[in-house]
Design a protein around this motif. Sequence first.
Motif, short mmCIF file in Angstrom:
data_model
loop_
_atom_site.label_atom_id
_atom_site.label_comp_id
_atom_site.label_asym_id
_atom_site.label_seq_id
_atom_site.Cartn_x
_atom_site.Cartn_y
_atom_site.Cartn_z
N ARG A 213 0.86 -1.18 0.00
CA ARG A 213 0.00 0.00 0.00
C ARG A 213 0.90 1.23 0.00
O ARG A 213 1.74 1.37 0.88
CB ARG A 213 -0.89 0.03 1.25
N GLY B 299 1.42 -0.76 4.48
CA GLY B 299 0.82 0.55 4.25
C GLY B 299 1.86 1.65 4.34
O GLY B 299 2.61 1.71 5.31
N PRO C 105 -4.94 1.11 6.69
CA PRO C 105 -3.98 0.08 7.10
C PRO C 105 -4.12 -0.35 8.56
O PRO C 105 -3.56 -1.36 8.96
CB PRO C 105 -2.63 0.75 6.85
N VAL D 285 -3.42 4.44 0.92
CA VAL D 285 -3.91 4.26 2.28
C VAL D 285 -4.56 5.55 2.74
O VAL D 285 -4.18 6.65 2.33
CB VAL D 285 -2.80 3.84 3.27
#
Length: 383
Positions: free
Chosen positions: A81, A327, A364, A380
């Motif tokens: 992410r 993330g 996240p 994210v």
Amino acid sequence: MSDRRSEESSGDEPSSSVSDEVWERFLRDTERDIRTSAPKEPSARARQVTERLKGQKGEPQGWRTGPAWQEMNGRAARRRRIWAVVGVPLAIAAAVVAMRPSLIPGDPFGSSGGTDTATTLLPDETTTPTAPPSAVAPDTPTPARPFAGSPALRWADGAAGIVLPKATALGAIPKDRVALALQQTRKLLVDANLNPDVVAGGRPVVALSVLDPRQPGVLDGLTTSLRSPSKTHDPLFLFSRFDPKDVRPAGKVVKVRGRITFAKGKFEGVAVHADYTFVYPVVRAGGSTEVTRTIVRRVIDVELPDPARYRVTPGRLTLLRYDEDAGNSSCGIKDGYLHPQFPSQARTGTPTGSATPSGPPVDPYDRSRDIGKEGACSTVSRI
């Protein structure tokens, strides 16, 4: 932080297991520093291995308690992410400062400073959450308060967040064997994600030492990933690592939340399921004070098989599943390190070499969702 890559090892496999005395001393020292301030359904590959074992009688020919490394490596979920542009205004209200005063400024990831203090920590997670953490007041993280504005502020610090359930016998499997499986899993999680040397790119000696060297290709595959990272051999599959030439920790505290469960395994042993999220605050190497955070969630399944039934190394874990979400780490860069993006970099666009994020933003910190449902490179919603 020094970069201790796998080339420094004299062999492809780790040395014998680290003694309990040395490991316990490491844990005591780590936890002392930071304090002074269900199992899911087995994966498809595990079920396939089980079906192959059903036809085996007596001692199988060769080692067959788990999938080979290349089988897992080719089918493991790798989801990155990359950080979305999210406003994080500076909170200046005196009430907020009073609620979360910084400790001693300037302590580098300090044992008594370099982190926030929350009024209360969350109780241990015992079941799957049903919703993401509530929104918190926006705040700008600093080296003295690296978790400002993060839901992780109320999470446990470091290894204290990896709490083992009480071991109980599983039918004919005695309690002490269950306890061993849990302890070995904790060693794997702590060394792979919380050992400062490993997070700085060093060799995860303890984590490797609890894995079974007789599981085909596992240790060889991990050693290759540490020595020569690539898309198919990525140490981030199992280990949290940052390049010390690019970033350094914003203190000593890594926030942790998750749970471990156990049950009787498919291979007549103790199956352990672990689901944890780790929050790493970092600053750029070279003296910058701008703080960002990378949030890594790991889901792993391991088993301590019955050595009387299978050709395994007694006391070592079989690795059956590993899933990971990162993330705020640029996806597309396959050099074996997590690459956080800082708020000031938002206007410069996607870093060189990384993939362009797509899809709706993902939280996240949301531990209620199954990882891997989104695209391979999503944004994210908060860091």
